[in-house]
Design a protein around this motif. Sequence first.
Motif, mmCIF file in Angstrom:
data_model
loop_
_atom_site.group_PDB
_atom_site.id
_atom_site.type_symbol
_atom_site.label_atom_id
_atom_site.label_comp_id
_atom_site.label_asym_id
_atom_site.label_seq_id
_atom_site.Cartn_x
_atom_site.Cartn_y
_atom_site.Cartn_z
ATOM 1 N N ARG A 144 41.852 49.478 39.472
ATOM 2 C CA ARG A 144 41.907 50.626 40.082
ATOM 3 C C ARG A 144 42.928 50.492 41.160
ATOM 4 O O ARG A 144 42.784 49.520 42.041
ATOM 5 N N ASP A 145 44.096 51.398 41.285
ATOM 6 C CA ASP A 145 45.185 51.167 42.237
ATOM 7 C C ASP A 145 45.553 49.632 42.158
ATOM 8 O O ASP A 145 45.874 49.211 43.284
ATOM 9 N N GLY A 146 45.773 49.054 41.154
ATOM 10 C CA GLY A 146 46.353 47.733 41.038
ATOM 11 C C GLY A 146 45.533 46.689 41.259
ATOM 12 O O GLY A 146 45.850 45.385 41.212
ATOM 13 N N VAL A 147 44.092 46.776 41.726
ATOM 14 C CA VAL A 147 43.027 46.121 42.029
ATOM 15 C C VAL A 147 42.162 45.882 40.749
ATOM 16 O O VAL A 147 41.679 46.633 40.320
ATOM 17 N N LEU A 148 41.937 44.555 40.294
ATOM 18 C CA LEU A 148 40.781 44.255 39.496
ATOM 19 C C LEU A 148 39.506 44.372 39.871
ATOM 20 O O LEU A 148 39.200 43.562 40.981
ATOM 21 N N VAL A 149 38.757 45.317 39.553
ATOM 22 C CA VAL A 149 37.597 45.766 40.097
ATOM 23 C C VAL A 149 36.348 45.519 39.204
ATOM 24 O O VAL A 149 35.237 45.584 39.493
ATOM 25 N N PHE A 150 36.535 45.182 37.885
ATOM 26 C CA PHE A 150 35.450 44.595 36.847
ATOM 27 C C PHE A 150 36.084 44.031 35.807
ATOM 28 O O PHE A 150 37.199 44.119 35.254
ATOM 29 N N ASN A 151 35.361 42.728 35.362
ATOM 30 C CA ASN A 151 35.867 41.872 34.526
ATOM 31 C C ASN A 151 34.559 41.270 33.857
ATOM 32 O O ASN A 151 33.801 40.611 34.462
ATOM 33 N N GLN A 152 34.220 41.753 32.446
ATOM 34 C CA GLN A 152 33.130 41.178 32.000
ATOM 35 C C GLN A 152 33.435 41.167 30.430
ATOM 36 O O GLN A 152 33.944 42.138 29.755
#
Length: 134
Positions: A79-87
């Motif tokens: 979101r907006d260039g930020v990795l906020v979820f990785n699974q």
Amino acid sequence: MSTIELTDENFETTVTGEGITLVDWWAGWCGPCQQFAPVYEAASEQNDDVTFGKIDTENQPQLAAMAQISSIPTLMAFRDGVLVFNQPGALPSEALEEVISAVRDLDMDEVHRQVEQARAEQDAAQQQGATPEG
């Protein structure tokens, strides 16, 4: 909106843009990937405010290595260039919708503060480790 194929050429510009981007890391030989594909495609049709990208790890091994993909399918949310979820792992449709809702509901000002704090702590740790002992 249907899914887009992500490659070396368009990955960075896609995930660093404004808004929400989901990335499905997959391979043609992967059974769970094939089971997740229709769930992901259906979500892309229902959430036209989200960019849905797919990366074939067989065709894009350098991207998979860069992202440290060790299990597929793996779902990432930016979101907006930020990795906020990785699974890793295939999600049922309800769980995928929960991820999308959670990413939508994030307070990005707070996320950016946390990212900046983590960077500052990492920089401080690196500087501390780089100073010669005397």
